[in-house]
Design a protein around this motif. Structure first.
Motif, short mmCIF file in Angstrom:
data_model
loop_
_atom_site.label_atom_id
_atom_site.label_comp_id
_atom_site.label_asym_id
_atom_site.label_seq_id
_atom_site.Cartn_x
_atom_site.Cartn_y
_atom_site.Cartn_z
N SER A 126 0.83 -1.21 0.00
CA SER A 126 0.00 0.00 0.00
C SER A 126 0.86 1.26 0.00
O SER A 126 1.72 1.44 0.87
CB SER A 126 -0.92 0.02 1.23
OG SER A 126 -2.00 -0.87 1.05
N HIS B 273 -9.38 -1.60 12.78
CA HIS B 273 -8.61 -2.71 12.19
C HIS B 273 -7.67 -3.33 13.22
O HIS B 273 -7.79 -4.51 13.55
CB HIS B 273 -7.86 -2.20 10.97
CG HIS B 273 -6.98 -3.19 10.29
ND1 HIS B 273 -7.45 -4.39 9.79
CD2 HIS B 273 -5.65 -3.15 10.02
CE1 HIS B 273 -6.44 -5.05 9.24
NE2 HIS B 273 -5.35 -4.33 9.38
N ASP C 254 -6.92 0.06 6.02
CA ASP C 254 -7.65 -1.20 6.17
C ASP C 254 -8.81 -0.99 7.14
O ASP C 254 -8.60 -0.52 8.26
CB ASP C 254 -6.74 -2.32 6.70
CG ASP C 254 -5.75 -2.80 5.64
OD1 ASP C 254 -5.93 -2.46 4.47
OD2 ASP C 254 -4.80 -3.52 6.01
N GLU D 50 -10.07 0.06 0.31
CA GLU D 50 -9.49 -1.29 0.24
C GLU D 50 -10.56 -2.30 -0.13
O GLU D 50 -11.76 -2.07 0.07
CB GLU D 50 -8.85 -1.65 1.59
CG GLU D 50 -9.81 -1.82 2.75
CD GLU D 50 -9.81 -3.22 3.34
OE1 GLU D 50 -9.60 -4.19 2.58
OE2 GLU D 50 -10.03 -3.32 4.56
N THR E 66 -9.84 -6.03 0.25
CA THR E 66 -9.26 -7.34 0.56
C THR E 66 -10.31 -8.44 0.51
O THR E 66 -10.10 -9.50 -0.09
CB THR E 66 -8.60 -7.31 1.95
OG1 THR E 66 -7.76 -6.16 2.05
CG2 THR E 66 -7.80 -8.57 2.19
N HIS F 31 -9.74 -7.70 8.90
CA HIS F 31 -10.36 -6.93 7.82
C HIS F 31 -11.88 -7.08 7.85
O HIS F 31 -12.40 -8.14 8.16
CB HIS F 31 -9.87 -7.42 6.46
CG HIS F 31 -8.48 -7.03 6.13
ND1 HIS F 31 -8.16 -5.88 5.46
CD2 HIS F 31 -7.30 -7.64 6.39
CE1 HIS F 31 -6.84 -5.80 5.31
NE2 HIS F 31 -6.31 -6.85 5.86
N HIS G 136 -5.97 -2.49 -3.03
CA HIS G 136 -5.67 -3.43 -1.95
C HIS G 136 -6.60 -4.65 -1.99
O HIS G 136 -7.27 -4.99 -1.03
CB HIS G 136 -5.81 -2.72 -0.60
CG HIS G 136 -5.08 -3.40 0.54
ND1 HIS G 136 -5.54 -4.57 1.10
CD2 HIS G 136 -3.97 -3.09 1.21
CE1 HIS G 136 -4.73 -4.94 2.08
NE2 HIS G 136 -3.76 -4.05 2.16
#
Length: 470
Positions: free
Chosen positions: A20, A149, A170, A194, A196, A415, A439
């Motif tokens: 990142s 997070h 995140d 993000e 993920t 996450h 991300h």
């Protein structure tokens, strides 16, 4: 290019989930949001900074996981001398994380590593949450908001040239132990989000503690040891907190045959996790309300009686031998979380061959890591057609057969899942003009893009396809 005044560039976390590093530029001045390490399939051997930094006035750190901060030493070597802004907890955690990361760096000498850390500490500028910080001589100001997070994590609200841009860092999921939940964003023109887990939701976090209890009890039913590979920052502290709560609430219940929970040995064997856990304890003023209530009850959720700390390498080797040769049940927590290095490797070498042992994975296992191989292969491929056709994993260049029982316990990711990311974006009122998804793997980004576009039809949802794009 968003307008003639603002540029947003991505120097990492575009083609995958690590590295990142994002840039907000206004005229001849800019700031970086994070400067992280590339890992797993994103791995790069050459980590030298490959983009212009002369105009970068500050680095703003969302949180201290290495995929967000691990490239900072290379930024300093490249000549960056500006302030490194982060939250107050992150300011205490960052030096420890980078000191550990530099141990595995073979490009610079130990003396250079010390100089890098010394320089970095001089440049760190801790800031409280919710406090606007202006950059002198620029049209940029920013502030940190809780991201939920890990301890100290934040998303960054930036204002420049009359527009507001949010960099999510995140985003965590609700109901995390210790951590304050994410503050819903109010407004922005551009959201860098993000992704993920943009294609899936996690199992409920509300009852994951009971699933952990049940998983451990079932694992001990036929004897053996329970090994939990865990990341040193965040995951380990979550596990310790919830194991202490299980011991407190179910102490008389049997964890293993003839061994109640309040007599079960919990072993933490990870030098970095031990340091981070000590820092977490010192930062208890940043814990959430539930965790502070536990402290008021006279309990010690990160330093309870059943917890054995293994610090030195000699003690580690003794512990591995004792665990291997003993029939006394124990839960071992060791790093690294993806089994790609660290002390967990020695435990795997010793325990994988025995079908009475159990390995419980509580975190994401990246492609091409030993953890991913173990999760997907073990304990066996079934009835082998050939005598030598068995499940194995390579550790330190040697193959080890996987006979231990392998489990994956969802719900422990730090996450947020797809729903959490969507809720974060939809909290913005009025909706942003644009959302940029970073991300995440391609499938995750595409799934999240489709959901967001369907639910926020007025918003342009884009996926940057290359790094360093405006």
């Amino acid at each position: 290019m968003m307008t003639k005044h603002i540029e947003i560039k991505h120097h990492g976390a575009v083609l995958g989930v690590t590295g990142s590093c994002h840039e907000l530029r206004v005229g001849d001045s800019g700031i970086l949001i994070d400067c992280g390490l590339f890992q797993g399939t994103d791995y790069r051997e050459d980590l030298d900074i490959d983009f212009e930094i002369e105009h970068i006035r500050a680095l703003v750190v969302t949180h201290v996981h290495v995929d967000h901060v691990g490239r900072i030493p290379y930024l300093l070597i490249a000549g960056f001398k500006g302030p490194i802004f982060c939250t107050e907890p992150s300011a205490q955690l960052l030096p420890t994380m980078l000191e550990d990361a530099l141990k595995f760096n073979d490009k610079y000498s130990k003396q250079q590593d010390k100089q890098i850390l010394k320089q970095m500490k001089r440049q760190i500028r801790p800031l409280p949450y919710e406090q606007w910080q202006s950059l002198l001589g620029t049209d940029i100001k920013f502030r940190f908001q809780h991201a939920g997070h890990i301890l100290g994590s934040a998303y960054v609200e930036c204002e420049a040239a009359g527009q507001r841009v949010i960099f999510s860092g995140d985003i965590g999921a609700p109901h995390s132990p210790l951590i304050m939940e994410a503050t819903p964003p109010t407004r922005c023109d551009v959201l860098v989000l993000e992704s993920t887990y943009g294609d899936m939701d996690h199992e409920s976090r509300v009852d994951r503690r009971l699933r952990l209890k049940s998983e451990i009890e079932q694992s001990f039913a036929d004897g053996g040891t329970v090994l939990i590979p865990a990341f040193s920052l965040g995951r380990t502290q979550d596990l310790l907190y919830e194991l202490e709560s299980i011991i407190h609430d179910f102490g008389q219940d049997l964890a293993a045959p003839n061994v109640p929970w309040n007599k079960l040995n919990i072993i933490l064997d990870s030098p970095l996790a031990i340091k981070i856990t000590e820092l977490y304890r010192s930062l208890k003023s940043y814990w959430n309300e539930d965790a502070r209530k536990v402290l008021k009850q006279g309990r010690y959720p990160l330093a309870f009686d059943q917890l054995t700390i293994v610090d030195s390498h000699e003690d580690h080797l003794i512990c591995v031998e004792n665990i291997t040769n003993s029939d006394k049940p124990a839960v071992v927590i060791a790093g690294s979380g993806m089994c790609a290095g660290g002390r967990v490797v020695n435990y795997l070498k010793a325990l994988l061959d025995n079908p009475h042992n159990d390995i419980i994975f509580v975190g994401f296992q990246a492609e091409d890591t030993p953890g991913r191989v173990i999760v997907e292969s073990g304990p066996r491929f079934g009835e082998a057609d050939e005598p030598d056709e068995y499940a194995w994993v390579e550790l330190d260049g040697e193959r080890f057969e996987i006979n231990a029982q392998i489990h994956k316990l969802n719900g422990y990711s730090a996450h947020g899942g797809q729903t959490d990311l969507i809720n974060f974006a939809m909290a913005i009122d009025p909706p942003p003009k644009q959302i940029r998804l970073v991300h995440g793997e391609t499938d995750a980004k595409l799934a999240l893009q489709a959901k967001l576009q369907a639910m926020m039809s007025s918003v342009e949802v884009v996926i940057p396809l290359t790094e360093d794009v405006g």
